[in-house]
Design a protein around this motif. Structure first.
Motif, PDB file in Angstrom:
ATOM      1  N   GLY A  56       0.833  -1.198   0.000  1.00 49.88           N
ATOM      2  CA  GLY A  56       0.000   0.000   0.000  1.00 49.88           C
ATOM      3  C   GLY A  56       0.869   1.249   0.000  1.00 49.88           C
ATOM      4  O   GLY A  56       0.658   2.172   0.763  1.00 49.88           O
ATOM      5  N   CYS A  57       1.841   1.285  -0.896  1.00 45.64           N
ATOM      6  CA  CYS A  57       2.904   2.300  -0.862  1.00 45.64           C
ATOM      7  C   CYS A  57       2.487   3.690  -1.320  1.00 45.64           C
ATOM      8  O   CYS A  57       3.249   4.642  -1.152  1.00 45.64           O
ATOM      9  CB  CYS A  57       4.101   1.836  -1.670  1.00 45.64           C
ATOM     10  SG  CYS A  57       3.809   1.762  -3.447  1.00 45.64           S
ATOM     11  N   LYS A 107       1.829  -2.372  -9.679  1.00 49.06           N
ATOM     12  CA  LYS A 107       0.381  -2.189  -9.505  1.00 49.06           C
ATOM     13  C   LYS A 107      -0.227  -3.546  -9.164  1.00 49.06           C
ATOM     14  O   LYS A 107      -0.127  -4.500  -9.927  1.00 49.06           O
ATOM     15  CB  LYS A 107      -0.258  -1.619 -10.771  1.00 49.06           C
ATOM     16  CG  LYS A 107      -1.732  -1.279 -10.565  1.00 49.06           C
ATOM     17  CD  LYS A 107      -2.290  -0.511 -11.745  1.00 49.06           C
ATOM     18  CE  LYS A 107      -3.696  -0.023 -11.544  1.00 49.06           C
ATOM     19  NZ  LYS A 107      -4.655  -0.957 -11.024  1.00 49.06           N
ATOM     20  N   HIS A 108      -0.814  -3.616  -7.976  1.00 51.29           N
ATOM     21  CA  HIS A 108      -1.459  -4.855  -7.546  1.00 51.29           C
ATOM     22  C   HIS A 108      -2.656  -4.513  -6.663  1.00 51.29           C
ATOM     23  O   HIS A 108      -2.524  -3.789  -5.680  1.00 51.29           O
ATOM     24  CB  HIS A 108      -0.502  -5.756  -6.760  1.00 51.29           C
ATOM     25  CG  HIS A 108      -1.164  -7.015  -6.312  1.00 51.29           C
ATOM     26  ND1 HIS A 108      -1.360  -8.079  -7.168  1.00 51.29           N
ATOM     27  CD2 HIS A 108      -1.707  -7.367  -5.131  1.00 51.29           C
ATOM     28  CE1 HIS A 108      -2.000  -9.037  -6.514  1.00 51.29           C
ATOM     29  NE2 HIS A 108      -2.217  -8.622  -5.275  1.00 51.29           N
ATOM     30  N   ASP A 109      -3.807  -5.050  -7.006  1.00 49.48           N
ATOM     31  CA  ASP A 109      -5.014  -4.853  -6.221  1.00 49.48           C
ATOM     32  C   ASP A 109      -5.308  -6.158  -5.479  1.00 49.48           C
ATOM     33  O   ASP A 109      -5.452  -7.215  -6.099  1.00 49.48           O
ATOM     34  CB  ASP A 109      -6.185  -4.492  -7.143  1.00 49.48           C
ATOM     35  CG  ASP A 109      -7.393  -4.003  -6.375  1.00 49.48           C
ATOM     36  OD1 ASP A 109      -7.578  -4.421  -5.206  1.00 49.48           O
ATOM     37  OD2 ASP A 109      -8.151  -3.204  -6.943  1.00 49.48           O
ATOM     38  N   CYS A 127       1.959   1.119   5.839  1.00 49.49           N
ATOM     39  CA  CYS A 127       1.605   2.350   6.540  1.00 49.49           C
ATOM     40  C   CYS A 127       0.239   2.872   6.092  1.00 49.49           C
ATOM     41  O   CYS A 127       0.033   3.127   4.905  1.00 49.49           O
ATOM     42  CB  CYS A 127       2.683   3.386   6.271  1.00 49.49           C
ATOM     43  SG  CYS A 127       2.427   4.950   7.073  1.00 49.49           S
ATOM     44  N   GLU A 128      -0.671   3.015   7.062  1.00 54.53           N
ATOM     45  CA  GLU A 128      -1.990   3.605   6.802  1.00 54.53           C
ATOM     46  C   GLU A 128      -2.717   2.904   5.662  1.00 54.53           C
ATOM     47  O   GLU A 128      -3.312   3.532   4.801  1.00 54.53           O
ATOM     48  CB  GLU A 128      -1.867   5.101   6.497  1.00 54.53           C
ATOM     49  CG  GLU A 128      -1.051   5.894   7.476  1.00 54.53           C
ATOM     50  CD  GLU A 128      -1.674   6.010   8.858  1.00 54.53           C
ATOM     51  OE1 GLU A 128      -2.912   5.986   8.958  1.00 54.53           O
ATOM     52  OE2 GLU A 128      -0.921   6.122   9.826  1.00 54.53           O
ATOM     53  N   VAL A 148      10.644  -2.581  -2.979  1.00 61.65           N
ATOM     54  CA  VAL A 148       9.552  -2.857  -3.899  1.00 61.65           C
ATOM     55  C   VAL A 148       8.261  -2.403  -3.225  1.00 61.65           C
ATOM     56  O   VAL A 148       8.030  -2.700  -2.049  1.00 61.65           O
ATOM     57  CB  VAL A 148       9.458  -4.365  -4.241  1.00 61.65           C
ATOM     58  CG1 VAL A 148       8.234  -4.655  -5.092  1.00 61.65           C
ATOM     59  CG2 VAL A 148      10.730  -4.837  -4.924  1.00 61.65           C
ATOM     60  N   GLY A 149       7.432  -1.682  -3.969  1.00 58.36           N
ATOM     61  CA  GLY A 149       6.149  -1.230  -3.447  1.00 58.36           C
ATOM     62  C   GLY A 149       4.998  -1.863  -4.185  1.00 58.36           C
ATOM     63  O   GLY A 149       5.099  -2.150  -5.381  1.00 58.36           O
ATOM     64  N   LEU A 150       3.912  -2.071  -3.461  1.00 57.64           N
ATOM     65  CA  LEU A 150       2.664  -2.557  -4.058  1.00 57.64           C
ATOM     66  C   LEU A 150       1.615  -1.473  -3.875  1.00 57.64           C
ATOM     67  O   LEU A 150       1.420  -0.971  -2.767  1.00 57.64           O
ATOM     68  CB  LEU A 150       2.191  -3.836  -3.367  1.00 57.64           C
ATOM     69  CG  LEU A 150       3.125  -5.040  -3.410  1.00 57.64           C
ATOM     70  CD1 LEU A 150       2.512  -6.205  -2.629  1.00 57.64           C
ATOM     71  CD2 LEU A 150       3.413  -5.443  -4.847  1.00 57.64           C
TER      72      LEU A 150
END
Length: 168
Positions: free
Chosen positions: A79-80, A117-119, A137-138, A97-99
């Motif tokens: 959730g970046c 991009k990943h849902d 985070c959040e 790496v961010g999702l």
């Protein structure tokens, strides 16, 4: 932020009420921003006005501690958003790496190349890569309960030894 679209942010540091730890945090914030400041109307707090939008979840001191105290060499940010933490970790030589499930924050990111991009509606994320840690985070409080298992499976498959989570 004073109004949508402007380039100023407002920091309101309330009365520390004699708590030395709170006062020290306030002084640290004051010195970090080194910007226009004024005593609040109560005479017990401080207002700081800074140019630039500062993400409310920007924690460089915490991130440095995570790297140093836990020996982190790789991190997955679930959730970046726009990738502010990714940018920081990457700048410190950490494999990052961010999702992110939404297109807009990815498009607004300075580190698009670090974001996938990943849902989680579509299932867990799995790349076969292992990470020392996960930063989340959040994000979790915004996930519908029926999709939580997809996030838990992603965390499990990452092999991460450490999980750092914040919530609103």
């Amino acid at each position: 932020v004073f109004s949508e679209g402007d380039s100023y942010s407002f920091i309101d540091l309330d009365d520390a009420e004699g708590d030395d730890a709170t006062l020290q945090r306030h002084l640290k914030v004051y010195h970090e921003f080194n910007s226009y400041s004024e005593v609040s109307p109560s005479g017990k707090g401080l207002h700081i006005i800074v140019k630039g939008v500062v993400p409310a979840t920007y924690y460089p001191n915490m991130w440095s501690s995570i790297i140093e105290d836990f020996g982190i060499k790789s991190i997955l940010d679930i959730g970046c958003g726009e990738g502010h933490s990714l940018e920081y970790f990457h700048s410190k030589g950490i494999k990052s790496v961010g999702l992110e499930g939404c297109e807009e924050p990815i498009n607004n990111s300075k580190v698009k190349d670090l974001i996938i991009k990943h849902d989680f509606i579509n299932g867990p994320y799995s790349s076969g890569e292992y990470f020392d840690a996960i930063w989340c985070c959040e994000f979790l409080e915004h996930v519908d309960a029926k999709y939580e298992e997809n996030i838990f499976e992603t965390i499990y498959q990452s092999g991460a030894k450490y999980l750092f989570i914040t919530h609103a």
